[in-house]
Scaffold this active site. Structure first.
Site, PDB file in Angstrom:
ATOM      1  CG  HIS A   1     -10.119  11.631   1.099  1.00 44.51           C
ATOM      2  ND1 HIS A   1     -11.231  11.211   1.780  1.00 44.51           N
ATOM      3  CD2 HIS A   1      -9.057  11.374   1.917  1.00 44.51           C
ATOM      4  CE1 HIS A   1     -10.864  10.716   2.958  1.00 44.51           C
ATOM      5  NE2 HIS A   1      -9.552  10.816   3.068  1.00 44.51           N
TER       6      HIS A   1
ATOM      7  CG  HIS B   1     -13.834   7.033  -3.242  1.00 42.75           C
ATOM      8  ND1 HIS B   1     -15.181   7.337  -3.149  1.00 42.75           N
ATOM      9  CD2 HIS B   1     -13.218   7.764  -2.282  1.00 42.75           C
ATOM     10  CE1 HIS B   1     -15.357   8.204  -2.171  1.00 42.75           C
ATOM     11  NE2 HIS B   1     -14.190   8.478  -1.630  1.00 42.75           N
TER      12      HIS B   1
END
Length: 342
Positions: free
Chosen positions: A114, A167
């Site tokens: 991302h 993450h």
């Protein structure tokens, strides 16, 4: 790495303990910043702002996503939503974490796609907006606004990825730095004027090199599907596991988009006639509607058919945006009886 991962888990806990309204905000940010948005939203908008900028956004997006997949294959990054269980931390200490429908990514975690892909692909758009602002204003605040917004967006995306347990913080930082470096480095090397043969060769090279690297990793005795198994094992709801988070979904998107640029270059329906501001707005709106409609079409559940259908959709997108829709807008704008209407 365990200490770094544990610190990341504590940071995620702190984020999730915030006010309830922030939960919707972080989930919205992580959903809007999905790398797919570069191909389905940012590219069409950028293209009708400026053709070269649009091609830059798409090209840098697909190259950076391909590199992100390769890095993930070789860096073996963990994801918080499974690491907290696999490491035994959840059984040793009190850990209050929640998963969400966007948590269960199936690929390895490092670096953050991302942050890396969004940061790289938006760089030429931000640079173009900065140049546009500097031509119309001498205000330092106005001129710095595009890069200020870019920085805030990257920070928000990074925090949202930690919040949803996709993450660890160090993976986010790595993605942000890699994205900025790629955007800066590739911006001057955008193949905006290349022929269809170049883009088709690029699509083939991306596909074949991906398959070769995949085979090489397997031949080396490395379990390349380890992350899929862990995601399946520890995801709170099996319905949250999506094929579009797998590495080969990204490869299909990248190779399809490169092929689509080749189709647009090789089979143009218009000859580069300039669009006036109203036509640009109309083209951008039509492009967003067409691309969103294209990707809402039937998608098979069988994995092989899913990958094939995804490839075809992403190949059609650039041709629609760069060839069909500009021609359509210009055709509708021409007066009846115009000699160019034939």
């Amino acid at each position: 790495m365990d200490a770094l991962h544990t610190a990341g888990i504590r940071f995620a806990e702190a984020l999730q303990s915030g006010p309830p309204w922030l939960e919707k905000f972080w989930i919205s940010v992580t959903s809007l910043a999905d790398p797919k948005s570069i191909f389905t939203v940012c590219f069409p908008l950028a293209y009708f702002l400026d053709r070269k900028v649009g091609v830059s956004v798409l090209w840098i997006g697909l190259v950076s996503e391909w590199l992100n997949v390769v890095l993930k294959w070789f860096l073996f990054g963990e994801r918080p939503f499974w690491w907290v269980h696999e490491s035994g931390l959840a059984s040793k200490e009190l850990v209050t974490l929640r998963q969400f429908p966007v948590s269960c990514e199936t690929g390895p975690g490092s670096p953050s796609g991302h942050c890396m892909i969004t940061g790289a692909a938006l760089w030429p758009l931000v640079t173009a907006l900065t140049a546009l602002a500097s031509r119309h204003s001498r205000s330092l605040v106005v001129n710095l606004t595009p890069f200020g917004a870019y920085t805030l967006l990257q920070l928000a995306v990074g925090l949202s990825r930690v919040f949803v347990l996709a993450h660890f913080p160090h993976q986010v930082v790595g993605g942000i730095l890699a994205g900025a470096a790629l955007g800066w480095g590739l911006q001057a090397r955008t193949p905006a004027t290349c022929t269809s043969g170049f883009f088709m060769a690029a699509a083939l090279a991306l596909l074949l090199s991906s398959l070769a690297l995949h085979s090489l990793v397997i031949a080396a005795g490395i379990d390349i599907d380890w992350s899929i198994r862990l995601a399946t094992k520890w995801c709170s709801d099996p319905a949250w596991l999506r094929l579009d988070t797998r590495p080969f979904a990204s490869i299909c998107r990248d190779t399809g988009s490169a092929l689509g640029l080749g189709l647009a270059a090789g089979f143009p329906l218009h000859r580069g006639e300039p669009l006036d501001p109203r036509q640009r707005v109309a083209g951008a709106v039509l492009a967003l509607v067409a691309i969103q409609g294209l990707h809402r079409l039937f998608q098979p559940t069988d994995a092989t058919l899913w990958y094939g259908t995804s490839f075809l959709k992403y190949a059609a997108g650039p041709w629609l945006v760069a060839s069909l829709l500009p021609w359509l807008v210009l055709s509708l704008a021409r007066p009846r009886g115009s000699p160019h209407a034939e």
